[in-house]
Design a protein around this motif. Structure first.
Motif, PDB file in Angstrom:
ATOM      1  N   GLN A   2       0.820  -1.206   0.000  1.00 18.68           N
ATOM      2  CA  GLN A   2       0.000   0.000   0.000  1.00 18.68           C
ATOM      3  C   GLN A   2       0.858   1.261   0.000  1.00 18.68           C
ATOM      4  OE1 GLN A   2      -3.224   0.420  -0.483  1.00 18.68           O
ATOM      5  NE2 GLN A   2      -3.384  -1.783  -0.795  1.00 18.68           N
ATOM      6  N   LEU A   3       1.992   1.222   0.708  1.00 16.76           N
ATOM      7  CA  LEU A   3       2.888   2.376   0.731  1.00 16.76           C
ATOM      8  C   LEU A   3       3.420   2.656  -0.671  1.00 16.76           C
ATOM      9  CD1 LEU A   3       4.350   4.576   2.246  1.00 16.76           C
ATOM     10  CD2 LEU A   3       6.116   2.918   2.844  1.00 16.76           C
ATOM     11  N   PHE A   4       3.773   1.631  -1.401  1.00 19.54           N
ATOM     12  CA  PHE A   4       4.252   1.790  -2.774  1.00 19.54           C
ATOM     13  C   PHE A   4       3.173   2.438  -3.646  1.00 19.54           C
ATOM     14  CE2 PHE A   4       4.374   0.160  -7.128  1.00 19.54           C
ATOM     15  CZ  PHE A   4       5.610   0.646  -7.543  1.00 19.54           C
ATOM     16  N   ILE A   5       1.959   1.944  -3.551  1.00 17.74           N
ATOM     17  CA  ILE A   5       0.852   2.475  -4.348  1.00 17.74           C
ATOM     18  C   ILE A   5       0.587   3.935  -3.983  1.00 17.74           C
ATOM     19  CG2 ILE A   5      -1.638   2.293  -4.806  1.00 17.74           C
ATOM     20  CD1 ILE A   5      -1.240  -0.784  -4.438  1.00 17.74           C
ATOM     21  N   GLN A   6       0.614   4.223  -2.690  1.00 19.22           N
ATOM     22  CA  GLN A   6       0.397   5.590  -2.227  1.00 19.22           C
ATOM     23  C   GLN A   6       1.458   6.534  -2.803  1.00 19.22           C
ATOM     24  OE1 GLN A   6       0.318   5.880   2.016  1.00 19.22           O
ATOM     25  NE2 GLN A   6      -0.132   8.046   2.028  1.00 19.22           N
ATOM     26  N   ARG A   7       2.701   6.131  -2.762  1.00 23.59           N
ATOM     27  CA  ARG A   7       3.784   6.958  -3.309  1.00 23.59           C
ATOM     28  C   ARG A   7       3.640   7.138  -4.813  1.00 23.59           C
ATOM     29  NH1 ARG A   7       8.879   4.260  -0.129  1.00 23.59           N
ATOM     30  NH2 ARG A   7       8.537   5.289   1.878  1.00 23.59           N
ATOM     31  N   GLN A   8       3.261   6.076  -5.508  1.00 23.49           N
ATOM     32  CA  GLN A   8       3.080   6.152  -6.953  1.00 23.49           C
ATOM     33  C   GLN A   8       1.921   7.084  -7.314  1.00 23.49           C
ATOM     34  OE1 GLN A   8       5.181   4.758  -9.393  1.00 23.49           O
ATOM     35  NE2 GLN A   8       6.374   4.598  -7.512  1.00 23.49           N
ATOM     36  N   ASN A   9       0.848   7.032  -6.546  1.00 20.76           N
ATOM     37  CA  ASN A   9      -0.289   7.925  -6.779  1.00 20.76           C
ATOM     38  C   ASN A   9       0.131   9.384  -6.604  1.00 20.76           C
ATOM     39  OD1 ASN A   9      -2.109   5.905  -7.362  1.00 20.76           O
ATOM     40  ND2 ASN A   9      -2.930   5.793  -5.294  1.00 20.76           N
ATOM     41  N   ILE A  10       0.871   9.664  -5.548  1.00 21.38           N
ATOM     42  CA  ILE A  10       1.330  11.031  -5.295  1.00 21.38           C
ATOM     43  C   ILE A  10       2.210  11.521  -6.441  1.00 21.38           C
ATOM     44  CG2 ILE A  10       2.813  12.446  -3.795  1.00 21.38           C
ATOM     45  CD1 ILE A  10       1.646  10.774  -1.423  1.00 21.38           C
ATOM     46  N   LEU A  11       3.144  10.697  -6.861  1.00 15.21           N
ATOM     47  CA  LEU A  11       4.010  11.074  -7.978  1.00 15.21           C
ATOM     48  C   LEU A  11       3.201  11.312  -9.255  1.00 15.21           C
ATOM     49  CD1 LEU A  11       7.011   8.651  -7.411  1.00 15.21           C
ATOM     50  CD2 LEU A  11       6.996  11.142  -7.098  1.00 15.21           C
ATOM     51  N   PHE A  12       2.224  10.454  -9.508  1.00 15.96           N
ATOM     52  CA  PHE A  12       1.382  10.593 -10.693  1.00 15.96           C
ATOM     53  C   PHE A  12       0.597  11.900 -10.662  1.00 15.96           C
ATOM     54  CE2 PHE A  12      -2.720  10.011 -12.812  1.00 15.96           C
ATOM     55  CZ  PHE A  12      -2.286   9.772 -14.101  1.00 15.96           C
ATOM     56  N   PHE A  13      -0.025  12.217  -9.524  1.00 14.10           N
ATOM     57  CA  PHE A  13      -0.812  13.446  -9.418  1.00 14.10           C
ATOM     58  C   PHE A  13       0.084  14.670  -9.583  1.00 14.10           C
ATOM     59  CE2 PHE A  13      -3.736  10.836  -6.497  1.00 14.10           C
ATOM     60  CZ  PHE A  13      -4.458  10.370  -7.577  1.00 14.10           C
ATOM     61  N   GLN A  14       1.278  14.638  -9.006  1.00 17.21           N
ATOM     62  CA  GLN A  14       2.203  15.756  -9.149  1.00 17.21           C
ATOM     63  C   GLN A  14       2.632  15.931 -10.604  1.00 17.21           C
ATOM     64  OE1 GLN A  14       5.121  14.499  -6.270  1.00 17.21           O
ATOM     65  NE2 GLN A  14       4.238  15.778  -4.660  1.00 17.21           N
ATOM     66  N   LYS A  15       2.893  14.831 -11.280  1.00 18.14           N
ATOM     67  CA  LYS A  15       3.290  14.887 -12.690  1.00 18.14           C
ATOM     68  C   LYS A  15       2.155  15.455 -13.537  1.00 18.14           C
ATOM     69  CE  LYS A  15       5.093  12.001 -16.409  1.00 18.14           C
ATOM     70  NZ  LYS A  15       5.490  10.651 -16.810  1.00 18.14           N
ATOM     71  N   GLN A  16       0.927  15.036 -13.268  1.00 15.12           N
ATOM     72  CA  GLN A  16      -0.215  15.541 -14.016  1.00 15.12           C
ATOM     73  C   GLN A  16      -0.406  17.039 -13.785  1.00 15.12           C
ATOM     74  OE1 GLN A  16      -2.173  13.744 -16.276  1.00 15.12           O
ATOM     75  NE2 GLN A  16      -0.434  12.382 -15.973  1.00 15.12           N
ATOM     76  N   LEU A  17      -0.175  17.498 -12.551  1.00 18.55           N
ATOM     77  CA  LEU A  17      -0.292  18.924 -12.254  1.00 18.55           C
ATOM     78  C   LEU A  17       0.775  19.737 -12.994  1.00 18.55           C
ATOM     79  CD1 LEU A  17      -1.134  18.785  -8.460  1.00 18.55           C
ATOM     80  CD2 LEU A  17      -2.540  19.833 -10.245  1.00 18.55           C
ATOM     81  N   ALA A  18       1.952  19.174 -13.137  1.00 21.94           N
ATOM     82  CA  ALA A  18       3.044  19.863 -13.834  1.00 21.94           C
ATOM     83  C   ALA A  18       2.768  19.999 -15.330  1.00 21.94           C
ATOM     84  CB  ALA A  18       4.351  19.125 -13.601  1.00 21.94           C
ATOM     85  N   ALA A  19       1.869  19.193 -15.852  1.00 17.12           N
ATOM     86  CA  ALA A  19       1.547  19.203 -17.282  1.00 17.12           C
ATOM     87  C   ALA A  19       0.549  20.298 -17.655  1.00 17.12           C
ATOM     88  CB  ALA A  19       1.009  17.843 -17.700  1.00 17.12           C
ATOM     89  N   GLN A  20       0.258  21.195 -16.742  1.00 17.09           N
ATOM     90  CA  GLN A  20      -0.650  22.316 -16.957  1.00 17.09           C
ATOM     91  C   GLN A  20      -2.040  21.883 -17.426  1.00 17.09           C
ATOM     92  OE1 GLN A  20       1.629  24.851 -19.581  1.00 17.09           O
ATOM     93  NE2 GLN A  20       2.698  25.763 -17.861  1.00 17.09           N
ATOM     94  N   PRO A  21      -2.770  21.199 -16.561  1.00 13.06           N
ATOM     95  CA  PRO A  21      -4.129  20.759 -16.916  1.00 13.06           C
ATOM     96  C   PRO A  21      -5.097  21.939 -16.952  1.00 13.06           C
ATOM     97  CG  PRO A  21      -3.700  20.346 -14.609  1.00 13.06           C
ATOM     98  CD  PRO A  21      -2.412  20.849 -15.197  1.00 13.06           C
TER      99      PRO A  21
END
Length: 52
Positions: A2-21
């Motif tokens: 679960q910790l791995f999934i949580q970290r991956q989700n956070i990284l994914f959301f941050q990456k999506q935010l950086a893409a100027q949605p």
């Protein structure tokens, strides 16, 4: 696991935010990111498949 999934989700959301949605997408991503960051580290997710 679960910790791995949580970290991956956070990284994914941050990456999506950086893409100027778009603004609605940005608001949703910020909400999801805040929810994920607020979870205790590695806490088990509760969903319909959780049989506890």
């Amino acid at each position: 696991m679960q910790l791995f999934i949580q970290r991956q989700n956070i990284l994914f959301f941050q990456k999506q935010l950086a893409a100027q949605p778009t603004e609605p997408q940005r608001q949703q991503l910020l909400k999801l990111l805040a929810e994920e960051e607020a979870k205790p580290a590695g806490s088990p997710a509760r969903d319909a498949t959780d049989r506890r």
